[in-house]
Scaffold this motif. Structure first.
Motif, PDB file in Angstrom:
ATOM      1  N   HIS A   1       0.814  -1.211   0.000  1.00 13.75           N
ATOM      2  CA  HIS A   1       0.000   0.000   0.000  1.00 13.75           C
ATOM      3  C   HIS A   1       0.852   1.268   0.000  1.00 13.75           C
ATOM      4  CE1 HIS A   1      -4.029  -1.576  -0.005  1.00 13.75           C
ATOM      5  NE2 HIS A   1      -3.722  -2.444   0.936  1.00 13.75           N
ATOM      6  N   TYR A   2       2.110   1.191   0.438  1.00 12.06           N
ATOM      7  CA  TYR A   2       2.998   2.343   0.341  1.00 12.06           C
ATOM      8  C   TYR A   2       3.124   2.824  -1.106  1.00 12.06           C
ATOM      9  CZ  TYR A   2       4.928   1.684   5.093  1.00 12.06           C
ATOM     10  OH  TYR A   2       5.101   1.572   6.454  1.00 12.06           O
ATOM     11  N   VAL A   3       3.118   1.891  -2.049  1.00  9.84           N
ATOM     12  CA  VAL A   3       3.485   2.213  -3.430  1.00  9.84           C
ATOM     13  C   VAL A   3       2.410   1.866  -4.455  1.00  9.84           C
ATOM     14  CG1 VAL A   3       5.915   1.828  -2.872  1.00  9.84           C
ATOM     15  CG2 VAL A   3       4.585  -0.041  -3.848  1.00  9.84           C
ATOM     16  N   LEU A   4       1.278   1.321  -4.036  1.00  8.96           N
ATOM     17  CA  LEU A   4       0.282   0.825  -4.973  1.00  8.96           C
ATOM     18  C   LEU A   4      -0.273   1.952  -5.842  1.00  8.96           C
ATOM     19  CD1 LEU A   4      -0.810  -2.077  -5.302  1.00  8.96           C
ATOM     20  CD2 LEU A   4      -2.865  -1.334  -4.085  1.00  8.96           C
ATOM     21  N   PRO A   5      -0.232   1.806  -7.163  1.00  8.61           N
ATOM     22  CA  PRO A   5      -0.827   2.824  -8.042  1.00  8.61           C
ATOM     23  C   PRO A   5      -2.329   2.954  -7.805  1.00  8.61           C
ATOM     24  CG  PRO A   5       0.577   1.303  -9.277  1.00  8.61           C
ATOM     25  CD  PRO A   5       0.386   0.701  -7.917  1.00  8.61           C
ATOM     26  N   ASP A   6      -2.875   4.106  -8.158  1.00 10.76           N
ATOM     27  CA  ASP A   6      -4.301   4.359  -7.939  1.00 10.76           C
ATOM     28  C   ASP A   6      -5.181   3.380  -8.710  1.00 10.76           C
ATOM     29  OD1 ASP A   6      -3.761   6.477  -6.260  1.00 10.76           O
ATOM     30  OD2 ASP A   6      -3.942   7.997  -7.834  1.00 10.76           O
ATOM     31  N   ASN A   7      -4.695   2.905  -9.838  1.00 17.07           N
ATOM     32  CA  ASN A   7      -5.508   2.010 -10.658  1.00 17.07           C
ATOM     33  C   ASN A   7      -5.162   0.535 -10.432  1.00 17.07           C
ATOM     34  OD1 ASN A   7      -3.009   2.456 -11.873  1.00 17.07           O
ATOM     35  ND2 ASN A   7      -3.779   2.131 -13.936  1.00 17.07           N
ATOM     36  N   ALA A   8      -4.722   0.223  -9.213  1.00 16.02           N
ATOM     37  CA  ALA A   8      -4.487  -1.168  -8.815  1.00 16.02           C
ATOM     38  C   ALA A   8      -5.077  -1.407  -7.440  1.00 16.02           C
ATOM     39  CB  ALA A   8      -2.989  -1.479  -8.803  1.00 16.02           C
ATOM     40  N   SER A   9      -5.525  -2.631  -7.186  1.00 21.03           N
ATOM     41  CA  SER A   9      -6.091  -2.980  -5.885  1.00 21.03           C
ATOM     42  C   SER A   9      -5.488  -4.292  -5.402  1.00 21.03           C
ATOM     43  CB  SER A   9      -7.623  -3.104  -5.960  1.00 21.03           C
ATOM     44  OG  SER A   9      -8.014  -4.074  -6.923  1.00 21.03           O
ATOM     45  N   LEU A  10      -5.488  -4.475  -4.097  1.00 22.75           N
ATOM     46  CA  LEU A  10      -4.828  -5.617  -3.466  1.00 22.75           C
ATOM     47  C   LEU A  10      -5.875  -6.508  -2.802  1.00 22.75           C
ATOM     48  CD1 LEU A  10      -1.842  -6.528  -2.981  1.00 22.75           C
ATOM     49  CD2 LEU A  10      -2.048  -5.487  -0.711  1.00 22.75           C
ATOM     50  N   HIS A  11      -5.760  -7.831  -3.030  1.00 19.35           N
ATOM     51  CA  HIS A  11      -6.731  -8.793  -2.508  1.00 19.35           C
ATOM     52  C   HIS A  11      -5.956  -9.974  -1.930  1.00 19.35           C
ATOM     53  CE1 HIS A  11      -9.677  -6.445  -4.766  1.00 19.35           C
ATOM     54  NE2 HIS A  11      -8.731  -6.403  -5.698  1.00 19.35           N
ATOM     55  N   SER A  12      -6.101 -10.206  -0.626  1.00 17.93           N
ATOM     56  CA  SER A  12      -5.228 -11.148   0.082  1.00 17.93           C
ATOM     57  C   SER A  12      -5.919 -12.450   0.449  1.00 17.93           C
ATOM     58  CB  SER A  12      -4.698 -10.495   1.367  1.00 17.93           C
ATOM     59  OG  SER A  12      -3.977  -9.333   1.081  1.00 17.93           O
ATOM     60  N   ALA A  13      -5.123 -13.504   0.457  1.00 16.36           N
ATOM     61  CA  ALA A  13      -5.514 -14.795   1.030  1.00 16.36           C
ATOM     62  C   ALA A  13      -4.388 -15.222   1.952  1.00 16.36           C
ATOM     63  CB  ALA A  13      -5.733 -15.833  -0.073  1.00 16.36           C
ATOM     64  N   ARG A  14      -4.732 -15.798   3.098  1.00 14.19           N
ATOM     65  CA  ARG A  14      -3.722 -16.137   4.097  1.00 14.19           C
ATOM     66  C   ARG A  14      -3.603 -17.657   4.223  1.00 14.19           C
ATOM     67  NH1 ARG A  14      -3.559 -10.821   6.018  1.00 14.19           N
ATOM     68  NH2 ARG A  14      -1.884 -11.049   7.532  1.00 14.19           N
ATOM     69  N   VAL A  15      -2.352 -18.112   4.359  1.00  9.51           N
ATOM     70  CA  VAL A  15      -2.057 -19.528   4.597  1.00  9.51           C
ATOM     71  C   VAL A  15      -1.405 -19.622   5.981  1.00  9.51           C
ATOM     72  CG1 VAL A  15      -1.942 -20.309   2.208  1.00  9.51           C
ATOM     73  CG2 VAL A  15       0.053 -19.216   3.210  1.00  9.51           C
ATOM     74  N   PHE A  16      -1.753 -20.631   6.732  1.00  6.08           N
ATOM     75  CA  PHE A  16      -1.457 -20.640   8.170  1.00  6.08           C
ATOM     76  C   PHE A  16       0.036 -20.809   8.458  1.00  6.08           C
ATOM     77  CE2 PHE A  16      -1.184 -22.357  12.470  1.00  6.08           C
ATOM     78  CZ  PHE A  16      -1.952 -21.405  13.133  1.00  6.08           C
ATOM     79  N   LEU A  17       0.549 -19.865   9.264  1.00  9.81           N
ATOM     80  CA  LEU A  17       1.930 -19.931   9.741  1.00  9.81           C
ATOM     81  C   LEU A  17       2.072 -19.041  10.969  1.00  9.81           C
ATOM     82  CD1 LEU A  17       4.933 -20.936   8.932  1.00  9.81           C
ATOM     83  CD2 LEU A  17       5.245 -18.537   8.291  1.00  9.81           C
ATOM     84  N   VAL A  18       2.627 -19.606  12.041  1.00 16.05           N
ATOM     85  CA  VAL A  18       2.922 -18.783  13.219  1.00 16.05           C
ATOM     86  C   VAL A  18       4.384 -18.873  13.620  1.00 16.05           C
ATOM     87  CG1 VAL A  18       0.582 -18.815  14.147  1.00 16.05           C
ATOM     88  CG2 VAL A  18       2.183 -20.633  14.791  1.00 16.05           C
ATOM     89  N   GLU A  19       5.091 -19.930  13.189  1.00 17.71           N
ATOM     90  CA  GLU A  19       6.506 -20.082  13.505  1.00 17.71           C
ATOM     91  C   GLU A  19       7.291 -20.301  12.223  1.00 17.71           C
ATOM     92  OE1 GLU A  19       6.887 -23.327  16.230  1.00 17.71           O
ATOM     93  OE2 GLU A  19       6.381 -22.088  17.968  1.00 17.71           O
ATOM     94  N   THR A  20       8.455 -19.654  12.119  1.00 18.48           N
ATOM     95  CA  THR A  20       9.286 -19.817  10.932  1.00 18.48           C
ATOM     96  C   THR A  20      10.292 -20.936  11.151  1.00 18.48           C
ATOM     97  OG1 THR A  20      10.728 -18.045  11.743  1.00 18.48           O
ATOM     98  CG2 THR A  20       9.037 -17.447  10.134  1.00 18.48           C
ATOM     99  N   THR A  21       9.772 -22.150  11.140  1.00 15.51           N
ATOM    100  CA  THR A  21      10.600 -23.350  11.166  1.00 15.51           C
ATOM    101  C   THR A  21      10.379 -24.091   9.854  1.00 15.51           C
ATOM    102  OG1 THR A  21       8.869 -24.732  12.148  1.00 15.51           O
ATOM    103  CG2 THR A  21      10.322 -23.526  13.667  1.00 15.51           C
TER     104      THR A  21
END
Length: 246
Positions: free
Chosen positions: A24-44
């Protein structure tokens, strides 16, 4: 006039709190962001392997929103299986999404390092040494000389996301190797993009961060070429790039 914005489908670890703000710092006005999350709580290694099993389902869900690109924003998750693993993962995401082009952090980083003409690289991460060892192997196999590799030994992804830019900058000052051509600050949940300009100014060498490279590759894929200031020379230059999987 076509009022439809270009839609970026973003797959991120569930505990990641950094990628979306960085986009969102750099997203152009004519672009939008749509997220999906995959489960992770530890970086092992084990947790990352389980997380990747959810990536195909996430890509299929994002495709239902008619996204123009699917970006999998996880550095360690995409080099986890060694050389070729990242490309195979992206190919599977494109297949299950019905042909939507896929961008991955690790291929984006490789392209960014090459674009910045960094052959000898010094790397800092928040990771455990077990993950850093795989990253060293991956970078070496990809044709880079790793001058140094230092990690903060953090396991909790929340702890990684809670690191302030000042803390990351201090870690860089204490661990980056000046003999390198440039630097790689690895991890999409590290707020490293916020200090890219500072590190380049202080050390006089180019910097690539995980999110900076991922954003750069995604925007290039969508045809956005305008320079973006404030987040390192990679985004300021913003040259055209062709990813290995395109």
């Amino acid at each position: 006039m076509d009022s439809r914005k270009r839609r970026i489908g973003l797959i991120i670890p569930s505990s990641n709190s950094t990628v979306e703000p960085d986009f969102h710092y750099v997203l152009p006005d004519n672009a939008s962001l749509h997220s999906a999350r995959v489960f992770l709580v530890e970086t092992t290694i084990e947790s990352l392997e389980r997380m990747n099993l959810e990536a195909e389902s996430a890509a299929k869900s994002l495709a239902s929103a008619d996204v123009d690109v699917i970006t999998y924003a996880c550095t360690s998750g995409s080099f986890l299986g060694g050389p070729g693993y990242d490309q195979d993962l992206l190919s599977r995401l494109t297949t299950v999404s019905g042909g939507v082009g896929s961008i991955g952090t690790t291929p984006a980083v490789i392209a960014a390092l090459n674009s910045q003409e960094i052959k000898k690289v010094s790397v800092v991460t928040p990771y455990l040494d077990s993950i850093n060892e795989r990253l060293t192997e991956f970078l070496t196999h990809s044709g880079f000389e790793v001058a140094s590799m230092a990690g903060q030994q953090l396991i909790s992804n929340l702890d990684i996301g809670d690191q302030s830019p000042d803390q990351i900058l201090e870690f860089c000052r204490n661990n980056l190797d000046q003999s390198a051509d440039g630097f790689f600050l690895s991890c999409t949940n590290w707020r490293a993009i916020e200090i890219a300009d500072y590190v380049e100014t202080e050390f006089g060498k180019p910097v690539v961060t995980s999110n900076q490279a991922t954003i750069w590759a995604t925007l290039n894929f969508l045809g956005f070429k305008q320079p973006i200031n404030g987040f390192g020379s990679l985004l300021t230059k913003h040259p055209s790039v062709k990813m290995a999987n395109q």
